[in-house]
Design a protein around this motif. Structure first.
Motif, short mmCIF file in Angstrom:
data_model
loop_
_atom_site.label_atom_id
_atom_site.label_comp_id
_atom_site.label_asym_id
_atom_site.label_seq_id
_atom_site.Cartn_x
_atom_site.Cartn_y
_atom_site.Cartn_z
N PRO A 268 0.86 -1.26 0.03
CA PRO A 268 -0.08 0.04 0.01
C PRO A 268 0.90 1.03 -0.06
N PRO A 269 0.32 2.39 -0.57
CA PRO A 269 0.93 3.66 -0.23
C PRO A 269 1.10 3.81 1.18
N VAL A 270 2.26 4.88 1.62
CA VAL A 270 2.48 5.37 2.83
C VAL A 270 1.20 5.86 3.20
N LEU A 271 0.70 5.86 4.53
CA LEU A 271 -0.38 6.32 4.75
C LEU A 271 -0.06 7.31 6.24
N LEU A 293 -5.86 12.68 16.68
CA LEU A 293 -5.30 11.74 16.10
C LEU A 293 -4.25 12.02 15.10
N TYR A 294 -2.79 11.57 15.14
CA TYR A 294 -1.96 12.08 14.18
C TYR A 294 -0.93 10.71 14.11
N VAL A 295 -1.04 10.06 12.78
CA VAL A 295 -0.36 8.88 12.80
C VAL A 295 0.40 8.67 11.49
N TYR A 296 1.40 8.04 10.97
CA TYR A 296 1.74 7.68 9.55
C TYR A 296 2.11 6.20 9.83
N TRP A 297 1.97 5.55 9.09
CA TRP A 297 2.69 3.98 8.60
C TRP A 297 2.98 3.64 7.49
N LYS A 298 3.71 2.49 7.09
CA LYS A 298 3.82 2.00 5.89
C LYS A 298 4.44 0.55 6.27
N ASN A 299 4.66 -0.17 5.28
CA ASN A 299 5.15 -1.83 5.16
C ASN A 299 6.56 -1.64 5.97
N ARG A 306 9.94 -10.06 10.49
CA ARG A 306 8.70 -10.56 9.91
C ARG A 306 7.79 -9.57 9.80
N ALA A 307 6.58 -10.01 9.05
CA ALA A 307 5.68 -8.91 8.67
C ALA A 307 5.31 -8.15 9.57
N GLY A 308 5.24 -6.79 9.17
CA GLY A 308 4.88 -5.76 10.01
C GLY A 308 4.87 -4.25 9.42
N VAL A 309 4.70 -3.41 10.27
CA VAL A 309 4.51 -2.19 9.66
C VAL A 309 5.52 -1.22 10.45
N GLN A 310 5.63 0.03 9.94
CA GLN A 310 6.60 1.18 10.74
C GLN A 310 5.83 2.23 10.64
N GLY A 311 5.62 2.96 11.88
CA GLY A 311 5.15 4.20 11.74
C GLY A 311 5.41 5.06 12.83
N GLY A 312 4.77 6.23 13.14
CA GLY A 312 5.08 7.09 14.19
C GLY A 312 4.08 8.11 14.22
N THR A 313 4.35 9.10 15.16
CA THR A 313 3.36 10.20 15.28
C THR A 313 4.29 11.51 15.67
#
Length: 444
Positions: A268-271, A293-299, A306-313
């Protein structure tokens, strides 16, 4: 054993994204103009390439800025990322930003500006915005969604892969990169830096390029610069501001049971989502963690087994002084608190039910890092002495590989580069200080 040369025409201090990109592009500019080569350039870093924020960043590459003057720079940055996307680990999946109705005007203005800079983006409002999101993520909670901006050129990259790729480009053009060389002071003669003092001795230079990231405040003080500044604004107002303000960065990883895919079965696109009037509620206790609410994440790219996402605030303000060393994950003073894991996973679960109950999957590791922000939270790219050029990115660094491309033109002899001019240090005295934006986050 590292041997420090007695002199180099160009000494670039700091081997993060900016230092390495500047060195690589400067080498190419000198060669193209018949004015030298990469052998005239040395990059110094007190630890190693990517040892600061560049090496631990989440890795998002986007142009979502309400500061419109940044949009042309990000267009150049994507051009650089696409020069060798495999070597740099760049995934051009796009970037989607989501807001409530109160940001419609901001999003429409940004989209217009981005497209004017040659950076293709589209904006959707109302039902069209909700339908657009459902098209990518059928389980997206669109109850409070009022506007969506879709940047097509954007994406993300692996931080360590990007640093290694840039270092390789430098080496291919003869640039010397020296690790373990700490700049400890300066000889200033007639207002110019004649030598840099280091832990391995002195090195003379014709031009010094300062790309210190979180350490910029320390070197600003070494050069005898003031720790506050009188900032003038376009409306005629003035304000005395700290020259540097430190913020604690909040980013981490969440493991997932199934690969994170969109409705197309693609990455998916970065969100990015900012809902200024929507609270974040702790999934386990029902308590309000935040009123917005303020977040962003990506693969997940690197640092995930293993499978997961990386994000922050949004980062947390520290103030005009901070303990920069040890940096990042080694600094116990500035690690992310438990509430960050609660916040990130609760926000993700609210936006997409697929992530409900994932607090237990938050990766338990050090999540520290700090950044040095400028007086108006917008980068400074300018000469601060006749032969000293400063790249102070206000922690916008990782995505901005194009800054080095543009600065190289200045260093190679161009009198002006239009894309850099809004970020001159003189803006504070000339009434061009950037103002506040319609966001809770200082990065926007």
């Amino acid at each position: 054993m590292t041997v420090l040369p007695e002199s180099k025409t160009y000494v670039i201090a700091g081997a993060g994204i900016h230092g390495l990109s500047t060195a690589w592009h400067l080498a190419m500019e000198l060669e193209a103009r018949g004015k030298g080569s990469g052998k005239d350039i040395v990059v110094l870093d007190k630890t190693a390439p990517g040892a600061g924020a560049s090496g631990i960043a989440c890795g998002c590459v986007r142009n979502f800025y309400m500061t419109e003057a940044l949009h042309p720079i990000l267009r150049h940055s994507v051009d650089v990322w696409m020069e060798d996307p495999v070597r740099f680990g760049f995934q051009q999946v796009g970037y989607i930003s989501v807001g409530e109705e109160n940001q419609i005007a901001d999003y429409e203005r940004m989209t217009k500006s981005q497209n004017a800079a040659g950076y293709h983006s589209d904006v959707y409002t109302g039902k069209e915005a909700k339908d657009f999101l459902k098209g990518y993520w059928p389980d997206f909670n669109t109850d409070q969604v009022g506007v969506v901006l879709h940047e097509r050129p954007s994406g993300y990259a692996g931080t360590r892969q990007a640093i290694a790729g840039l270092a390789e480009k430098c080496a291919q053009h003869g640039v010397q990169i020296l690790a373990g060389v700490e700049v400890t002071g300066y000889d200033v003669t007639n207002g110019r830096i004649s030598k840099l003092h280091t832990n391995l001795g002195d090195i003379a230079c014709d031009v010094a390029v300062l790309c210190y990231g979180a350490w910029i405040g320390k070197h600003w003080e070494m050069l005898g610069k003031a720790d506050t500044i009188e900032a003038k604004y376009p409306d005629g107002g003035t304000n005395t501001l700290d020259m540097w303000t430190y913020w604690r960065l909040l980013e981490g990883e969440v493991y997932i049971d199934q690969p994170y895919r969109d409705s197309r079965d693609l990455d998916p696109p970065v969100l990015h989502v900012e809902m200024m009037n929507t609270p974040v509620i702790n999934e386990e206790t029902g308590a309000e963690i935040s009123d917005h609410l303020y977040v962003y994440w990506k693969n997940g790219a690197e640092r995930m087994e293993r499978a997961g996402v990386q994000g922050g605030t949004i980062p947390i303000k520290i103030g005009p002084k901070a303990m920069v060393d040890p940096y990042g994950w080694d600094n116990e003073e500035y690690q992310a608190d438990d509430w960050f894991a609660d916040y990130l996973t609760a926000a993700m679960g609210y936006l997409m039910p697929r992530f409900k109950g994932h607090r237990r999957n938050f990766k338990d590791r050090p999540n520290g890092g700090i950044g040095a922000f400028t007086p108006d939270n917008v980068p400074i790219f300018d000469w601060i002495m006749p032969n000293a050029y400063m790249i102070a990115d206000s922690n916008h660094g990782f995505k901005m590989t194009g800054v080095g491309k543009l600065v190289a033109r200045i260093l190679a002899g161009d009198n002006r580069v239009a894309e850099l001019e809004p970020f001159a240090f003189s803006r504070f005295a000339e009434g061009r200080t950037f103002g506040a934006s319609n966001s809770h986050c200082p990065w926007v």
